[in-house]
Structures are given as structure tokens and as C-alpha cells.
Design an enzyme around this catalytic site. Sequence first.
Site, PDB file in Angstrom:
ATOM      1  N   GLY A  31       0.813  -1.210   0.000  1.00 29.63           N
ATOM      2  CA  GLY A  31       0.000   0.000   0.000  1.00 29.63           C
ATOM      3  C   GLY A  31       0.841   1.251   0.000  1.00 29.63           C
ATOM      4  O   GLY A  31       2.019   1.221  -0.367  1.00 29.63           O
ATOM      5  N   GLY A  36       5.675   4.608  -8.588  1.00 31.42           N
ATOM      6  CA  GLY A  36       6.415   3.364  -8.858  1.00 31.42           C
ATOM      7  C   GLY A  36       5.469   2.169  -8.874  1.00 31.42           C
ATOM      8  O   GLY A  36       5.519   1.324  -9.775  1.00 31.42           O
ATOM      9  N   HIS A  37       4.570   2.105  -7.871  1.00 28.14           N
ATOM     10  CA  HIS A  37       3.596   0.998  -7.848  1.00 28.14           C
ATOM     11  C   HIS A  37       2.667   1.072  -9.062  1.00 28.14           C
ATOM     12  O   HIS A  37       2.317   0.043  -9.656  1.00 28.14           O
ATOM     13  CB  HIS A  37       2.714   1.082  -6.595  1.00 28.14           C
ATOM     14  CG  HIS A  37       3.450   0.925  -5.302  1.00 28.14           C
ATOM     15  ND1 HIS A  37       3.616   1.948  -4.406  1.00 28.14           N
ATOM     16  CD2 HIS A  37       4.053  -0.156  -4.745  1.00 28.14           C
ATOM     17  CE1 HIS A  37       4.276   1.517  -3.349  1.00 28.14           C
ATOM     18  NE2 HIS A  37       4.565   0.248  -3.528  1.00 28.14           N
ATOM     19  N   ASP A 150      13.833  -3.043  -5.407  1.00 32.11           N
ATOM     20  CA  ASP A 150      14.156  -4.032  -4.371  1.00 32.11           C
ATOM     21  C   ASP A 150      14.826  -5.228  -5.039  1.00 32.11           C
ATOM     22  O   ASP A 150      14.235  -6.309  -5.189  1.00 32.11           O
ATOM     23  CB  ASP A 150      12.884  -4.451  -3.634  1.00 32.11           C
ATOM     24  CG  ASP A 150      12.286  -3.289  -2.865  1.00 32.11           C
ATOM     25  OD1 ASP A 150      12.961  -2.762  -1.976  1.00 32.11           O
ATOM     26  OD2 ASP A 150      11.158  -2.893  -3.184  1.00 32.11           O
ATOM     27  N   LEU A 184      11.666   6.297  -6.100  1.00 29.33           N
ATOM     28  CA  LEU A 184      10.415   6.431  -5.353  1.00 29.33           C
ATOM     29  C   LEU A 184      10.334   5.331  -4.295  1.00 29.33           C
ATOM     30  O   LEU A 184      10.683   4.183  -4.549  1.00 29.33           O
ATOM     31  CB  LEU A 184       9.211   6.328  -6.283  1.00 29.33           C
ATOM     32  CG  LEU A 184       9.038   7.420  -7.327  1.00 29.33           C
ATOM     33  CD1 LEU A 184       7.650   7.352  -7.942  1.00 29.33           C
ATOM     34  CD2 LEU A 184       9.277   8.806  -6.757  1.00 29.33           C
TER      35      LEU A 184
HETATM   36  O1  PAF Z   1       7.836  -4.871  -1.956  1.00 31.49           O
HETATM   37  C1  PAF Z   1       6.891  -4.906  -1.137  1.00 31.49           C
HETATM   38  O2  PAF Z   1       6.081  -3.976  -1.044  1.00 31.49           O
HETATM   39  C2  PAF Z   1       6.734  -6.116  -0.225  1.00 31.49           C
HETATM   40  O3  PAF Z   1       7.968  -6.592   0.187  1.00 31.49           O
HETATM   41  C3  PAF Z   1       5.890  -7.229  -0.849  1.00 31.49           C
HETATM   42  C4  PAF Z   1       6.543  -7.822  -2.085  1.00 31.49           C
HETATM   43  C5  PAF Z   1       4.508  -6.692  -1.205  1.00 31.49           C
HETATM   44  C6  PAF Z   1       5.708  -8.366   0.160  1.00 31.49           C
HETATM   45  O4  PAF Z   1       5.087  -7.925   1.308  1.00 31.49           O
END
Ligand code: PAF
Length: 284
Positions: A31, A36-37, A150, A184
Site C-alpha cells: 500500500g 512506482g507501484h 528491491d 520512489l
Molecule cells: O515490496 C513490497 O512492497 C513487499 O515486500 C511485498 C513484495 C509486497 C511483500 O510484502
Amino acid sequence: METIDRVAGMSRAAGIFRREGRTIGLVPTMGSLHAGHLELVRVARARADIVVVSVFVNPTQFAPGEDYETYPRDPERDAGLAAGAGADVFFLPSVAEMFPDGFGTWVDVDGITGVLEGKSRPGHFRGVATVVIKLFNIARPHFAVFGQKDAQQVAVIRRAAGELNTGVEIVVVPTVREPDGLALSSRNAYLDAGERRRATALRRSLDAARDLVASGERDPAKITGAMARVISGSGPAAIDYISLADPDTLEELTALRPGAVVLASLAVRIGRTRLIDNELLTVD
Ligand code: PAF
């Protein structure tokens, strides 16, 4: 967009999508969605019939003393953003359902979880791998989308998804950055104005690494040394690690061989905020 907050409801919907022959793309998030998301959601949208965005602040990937309690949460805002980026399903499971009392089955990925982020955050990747495999089992995606930001998480999830035969393709999307280069992150919100200015040093240190490799430098120690100087020259900051490693095994490199792809990564604490960034460098 449909919001589903129960595990059984998500499993049922996934079963129906599968029977209808529809391709499911999953974007797992915690959330506090940012651009970026939303880029991950758009990539999923371009390839899937059904895009599922999950929002779950996963307690099992936070160590004691980390920011689990204060991690920003705003599911209503996230739902609006996910719908705007093209999500079909917004999956918002509860902690009680995902990790009920007595939960005792964990996904431990050996070897690559004890270094870099894993060294500073023991148990972090066990929590990440476990929740991601659970989400795969519940939402039954054909593919799942993650950010290159990540990089170690990507390596861990690739390994777990492959070795546990999930059949889920892992799609990786380049890091989205602010105009001044800062990657971000939901945690950028913790930075005050001065820290925010200093935070651009992470990107600049990766630029320095890229330039050195491009100009023929092949000694990892010289490159990480130059990266560290960029960080320390930017003001108060505590370097957690600076690394040049193999992107799959995460083993530190002692020399850069022609043709190799190298993961340059770093973690730096600026004020109370721990920031990470990375870049894949190709050695010509
Ligand atoms: O990258 C993230 O936001 C978290 O590590 C993920 C992959 C949703 C797992 O909780």
C-alpha cells in the site's frame, strides 16, 4: 474494480478467472501507493486479462523496532489509485487471516538472504518470501510484477517461485525516480527537506559507479570507494552497505569480467530513514 478483503473470496474469484481461461497478473504491494507501484500496475494491465493489486502491510517482514506500526496506511486512497491505473481486483486481506495465531509454515530461501538487506534485517526475506508464496496460492496469478528497486527481493522471490514450482512468471519493472534521481519509495515521506536533498546522493553514487565502469575501471574496491565518497560528501549519512555483486547469487565480486552484469547496490541511513537503491551495470 472489485474490492475483496477475504482470502476465500479471492481464491474463489481466482478459480473463476482461471476456468474462464483469463490471464491473471498480480501486483503485490504494502500500500501507500506511489507512481512506482502504479507503473507496476500498468505493466500488468498491458499483459493480463485480470489485474489483481494486493495491499497487505506484512508484519512478518518487519523486525522488532522497525516501522510496522507507523508504516503509512490509506486503503481508500490506494483503491482509487489502483483503479485509475487499471486494476480489476483490489485484494486487502487481514493479518488475522494471513497470519492467524499459531501460524508456523515459512519459506526460507538459503544463501542469498543473509547478505545485503538480509544482513541488516534478519528474518525480513523469510517474511517476504512466505507472504508472496501465500499470495501466489490465493490469487493464482500467471505472472507477478515487482520493482527493480528491491533487487534482492527480486532475486529471493525468483528463487522461491522457481524452486517451489509455482509456475508464476516474475516480471521486473525498472525503478521509477523523481526528476532529481531519487528512487520512489513510501519511506521517502519520512525525510525532512534537508534529508530529502541529501538523499539524491544515492543516485549520484550509482552514476559514479556506472561512469567508472564505462571508463574501464574493473576493481570493485575502487568503484565502491568512489560511491562511498559521493555519499559522505553529501552531508551526514550512515552507510549500511555498498556492494557490487552478482545479481542472481548476490555474491560480492572481486573483479569485473567483460560481459558480466553487475548489481551495484547500497543502503544508507539519512536521519532516521534507511534508503536503498541499485543499478544493473553491464561490463563491456
Ligand atoms: O515490496 C513490497 O512492497 C513487499 O515486500 C511485498 C513484495 C509486497 C511483500 O510484502
